[in-house]
Design an enzyme around this catalytic site. Sequence first.
Site, PDB file in Angstrom:
ATOM      1  N   TYR A  58       0.834  -1.206   0.000  1.00  0.00           N
ATOM      2  CA  TYR A  58       0.000   0.000   0.000  1.00  0.00           C
ATOM      3  C   TYR A  58       0.868   1.256   0.000  1.00  0.00           C
ATOM      4  CZ  TYR A  58      -3.673  -3.304   1.518  1.00  0.00           C
ATOM      5  OH  TYR A  58      -4.548  -4.358   1.623  1.00  0.00           O
ATOM      6  N   HIS A 125      -0.178 -11.994   1.109  1.00  0.00           N
ATOM      7  CA  HIS A 125      -1.216 -11.193   0.442  1.00  0.00           C
ATOM      8  C   HIS A 125      -1.901 -11.978  -0.680  1.00  0.00           C
ATOM      9  CE1 HIS A 125      -1.927  -6.571  -0.127  1.00  0.00           C
ATOM     10  NE2 HIS A 125      -3.045  -7.231  -0.271  1.00  0.00           N
ATOM     11  N   PHE A 210     -18.969   1.404  -2.405  1.00  0.00           N
ATOM     12  CA  PHE A 210     -20.173   1.410  -3.250  1.00  0.00           C
ATOM     13  C   PHE A 210     -21.430   1.070  -2.449  1.00  0.00           C
ATOM     14  CE2 PHE A 210     -23.129  -0.323  -6.413  1.00  0.00           C
ATOM     15  CZ  PHE A 210     -23.120   0.710  -7.343  1.00  0.00           C
TER      16      PHE A 210
END
Length: 329
Positions: A58, A125, A210
């Site tokens: 990130y 990950h 969303f």
Amino acid sequence: MTTNVPTRHLGSLAVSAQGLGCMGMSHGYGASDDAQSIATLHHALDRGVTLLDTADFYGAGHNEELIGRAVAGRRDEVVLATKFGFANRLGEPTLVRGDAAYVRQACEASLRRLGVDHIDLYYQHRVDPQVPIEETVGAMAELVQAGKVRHLGLSEAGASTIRRAHAVHPITALQSEWSLWTRDLEAEIAPVCRELGIGLVPFSPLGRGFLTGRYSSVDGLAETDVRRSQPRFADGNLERNLAIVARIDELAAAKGVTTGQLALAWVQHRGDDVVPIPGTRRRQYLEENLAALAVELSPGDLAAIEAAAPSEQIAGTRYDATSLTFVNN
Ligand SMILES: NC(=O)c1ccc[n+]([C@@H]2O[C@H](COP(=O)([O-])OP(=O)(O)OC[C@H]3O[C@@H](n4cnc5c(N)ncnc54)[C@H](OP(=O)(O)O)[C@@H]3O)[C@@H](O)[C@H]2O)c1
């Protein structure tokens, strides 16, 4: 400040029932303000959120450094979770690495950026398709033995990989996408985790924002925002998905909560071994999300919510075709 966030367990690891996803503070969702992010991180700790979720990927290390700064002096209050595995930078072709040498090197770099002597929960990950999971988890287990890592996790691993990994060293948590619009782990993966006592950490529980009803188009998103290239936000799909959000919105209004709170409460109701990590950069949203912990849903509520968002009506895949090859493996 009083803390009223309950505790849940991921395997043997006690964490706040909701964690904080920190990715957006450095990566994926447009420009961020470090001072605002640190204020949000401190507020989360003040409110009793203990689980902070980051990854070396990130912001190419920025997110770990930011969290390191935020937790300096407050290390004992935090369950620090980070991840290794993406050896590329955002925007470059995906390169996943899980070889033992890479695991050791990635851990040292994360410890340095975080400014700590151990990581509480260290995830792979994505599973490296070129490297047997036994090698990867074997190297992760050595980090536990060396005191650099306390618990191990996997992200987006498939059922048989989870079993093989758990046979090498106990796996504490699986972090995978789980929300009203992404339910693919329910059939096979979540049952295996439950059989083995592995906790579940749903990422993107708000469907990347969303499912809060906040986005009716991608027009306001930064040019670099990853949602612009995600199929569910693409023209045609977005409109169809908005119809689903409108139905969730109606149910939320009837219950007197926000759309995002209802979506998050649905995830929280998946079980006592489930600890979602909604991501936000803002204290206001953090508060709204924490309040979702108090939303009680009856079996009738849950059925109505699920009927409002049937998986077969979700338009578009959750990732593009290349990224999809790296999930549930
Ligand atoms: N393991 C993996 O492969 C993987 C993949 C993706 C994410 N993750 C982890 O999961 C965490 C959460 O996922 P995510 O950030 O992708 O998605 P998410 O939690 O579903 O949604 C985050 C988005 O929703 C917005 N938001 C949050 N609360 C809101 C509220 N109450 N009202 C309106 N908008 C709200 C945020 O806005 P602001 O940022 O503007 O506040 C952000 O744009 C990440 O931070 C990361 O730690 C892991």
